[in-house]
Scaffold this motif. Sequence first.
Motif: not given
Length: 339
Positions: A319-332
């Motif tokens: 989902s869009a939410e899961s991709h945003r959560a993964a993105l947040a981890l990648l960019v700290d």
Amino acid sequence: MTTTPADVNLLPDDVELDLRGSVRKVLEKHAPVEKLNAMYDDTDDVTAPLWSAFSDLGLPGLLVPEDLGGAGASAREAAAVLEEIGRAAAPSPFLTSSVVATTVLAALGDTTVLPALASGEQTAALLAGAPVGLPADVLLVPEGDALYAVRGATSTTVTSLDMTRPLADVDLAGAERTLLSEDARAAIDTGLLMGAGLLASEQVGVARWALETTIAYLKERRQFGRVVGGFQALKHRLADLYAEVEQADAAARYAAATLAASDPDAPVAVHVAASYCSEVAVHATEEAVQLHGGLGMTWEHPAHLHLKRAKADALLLGSAESHRAALALLVDLPAPAAG
């Protein structure tokens, strides 16, 4: 050798433009609206002829290395194909087989399953964070870090929102299993990243169809003696939607370009594109249905096909939410709160 973001060119080249034109002609011939609608009555006269035509163009082997019978092309060319598939809302195992499964097998250096996928003779689907798309002659089944090729599994088609992308329940009992690798985790992650990044291009195709079709309709539809498209409120809505679609297109192109170049920024680019393009496709198709008025609610108009594709794609590889959560981890950044 990798590139920096500044080196990535988002403009299509002649090869991509020619490929896009060829794919669009095939889709116009083999995936008309009336045949897509018939799939909801369990009549599929589209998938097999369309896949055969795709095979004649060499599309199943687009991402397969040349020494294994493929075209040795990049994610950019595959993205162009998927954008056209999205524009047509057409059924095809291209994403599940020719992108996700093929990327996994290529990363493993497989020489047993991959050649048959490259020719289009067989298709494959990965059972790891991805749906079982039909048709699929070979299932790639992870067990721990290992990966098996499974043939002869029993599958039962299930009713799904988007019947042009059929899903199935699978029973692996008694199926033939072949070990492909004892350590396939990195390859599987690579395949899923490629799939999510290129699915964004399909979503752009869906959204662009919705935008262009709606604009064309509102230029002709008249109400109160005026062309509906001349109403200021609708102009504002269409302008906002145009900006969204163009931004989604840029995000998807950048994701495909970074994947093609093995750029270190690829995971960030993919999660940005996957989260944004997903929501734009849904919004654009919802606007198409609403702004077509009563016509948009009819079975004969293709708006419902594109809305269903957008809704199904929004959950296909996260989902869009899961991709945003993964993105947040990648960019700290802190991951968004649940709910």
